[in-house]
Design an enzyme around this catalytic site. Structure first.
Site, PDB file in Angstrom:
ATOM      1  N   LYS A 120      40.447  44.853  35.284  1.00 11.24           N
ATOM      2  CA  LYS A 120      40.590  44.961  36.730  1.00 11.24           C
ATOM      3  C   LYS A 120      39.221  44.926  37.412  1.00 11.24           C
ATOM      4  CE  LYS A 120      40.950  47.627  40.631  1.00 11.24           C
ATOM      5  NZ  LYS A 120      39.999  48.587  41.226  1.00 11.24           N
ATOM      6  N   ASP A 138      45.817  45.699  40.136  1.00 10.67           N
ATOM      7  CA  ASP A 138      45.807  47.164  40.100  1.00 10.67           C
ATOM      8  C   ASP A 138      47.255  47.634  40.219  1.00 10.67           C
ATOM      9  OD1 ASP A 138      46.564  46.983  42.800  1.00 10.67           O
ATOM     10  OD2 ASP A 138      44.465  46.852  43.371  1.00 10.67           O
TER      11      ASP A 138
END
Length: 216
Positions: A120, A138
């Site tokens: 991420k 996310d």
DNA sequence: AACTCGGGGCA
DNA sequence: TGCCCAGAGTT
């Protein structure tokens, strides 16, 4: 979702949320990298507050390494997980100098080789610092994509692949921001505001619920 | 896949 | 108080 539903979804997201960025304040790739590392399990509002102070004096790997682990931990305490984060930030800063000439690398492989940097964070840095097309999945993007049926997957990587496949590359970065805004404002984890959702007529979860209530 | 790290916001 | 949260690493 079929392709025409995907296109309509993208258009509505663009109309409603536009090009507003959501995320972290930064003035360099290094600042964004550190800020994103701090943002794990922590809101961007709090991260921005901490980094506004931290980056006044410590906005490069060299300057960061002038802090002891304890000093850094104290400065970032309000972001949570500060013990691990302080260690990783110092290790990563050291590696940037020893392995990458003091620069933040630009590839997934290099970025995720840094301690505390996962998929991420790497995607956020590539997209927001370097303008490389990328989608950072996310919890918001994961939840909203699955609910809408825009891209379905059991884990983060599956959803990321789905989005890369279903969305034109030119929309990856903007869609990322728009999906997060949507997840925050309307498609929240609990008690989503489906009654005011501009995407409700396209949402697979909504359609499912309607078909179930119609059967009764 | 499950567990841990952790302070702050909110009910 | 107890529960949740813009993750990553280890087992």
């Amino acid at each position: 979702m079929n392709q025409s539903e995907i296109n309509e979804t993208l258009k509505i997201l663009q109309d409603v949320y536009g090009t507003q960025k959501c995320g972290l304040d930064f003035n360099s790739p290094y600042e964004l990298l550190i800020a994103t590392m701090l943002s794990a399990q922590c809101t961007d509002v709090r991260v921005n507050k901490v980094t506004a102070e931290l980056f006044k004096d410590y906005n490069t790997p060299e300057k960061m390494l002038s802090l002891t682990e304890g000093e850094l931990r104290e400065k970032i305490k309000s972001c949570g997980l500060s013990n691990t984060k302080a260690k990783n930030i110092l290790k990563t800063s050291h590696l940037l100098l020893s392995e990458f000439g003091g620069e933040v690398p630009k590839t997934m492989k290099e970025l995720t080789s840094l301690p505390g940097v996962g998929r991420k964070t790497a995607n956020v840095v590539m997209s927001n610092a370097f303008g490389i097309p990328a989608i950072a999945v996310d919890t918001h993007v994961f939840r909203v994509s699955n609910r809408l049926g825009l891209a379905k997957g059991k884990n983060v990587l599956e959803v990321e692949k789905g989005l890369r496949q279903n969305l034109p590359e030119s929309r990856w970065s903007s869609a990322h921001h728009q999906l997060i805004w949507h997840g925050r404002k309307i498609c929240s984890a609990r008690n989503p505001k489906c009654e005011v959702c501009p995407l409700a007529h396209l949402c697979e979860t909504q359609k499912l619920e309607h078909s179930q209530s119609n059967l009764k």
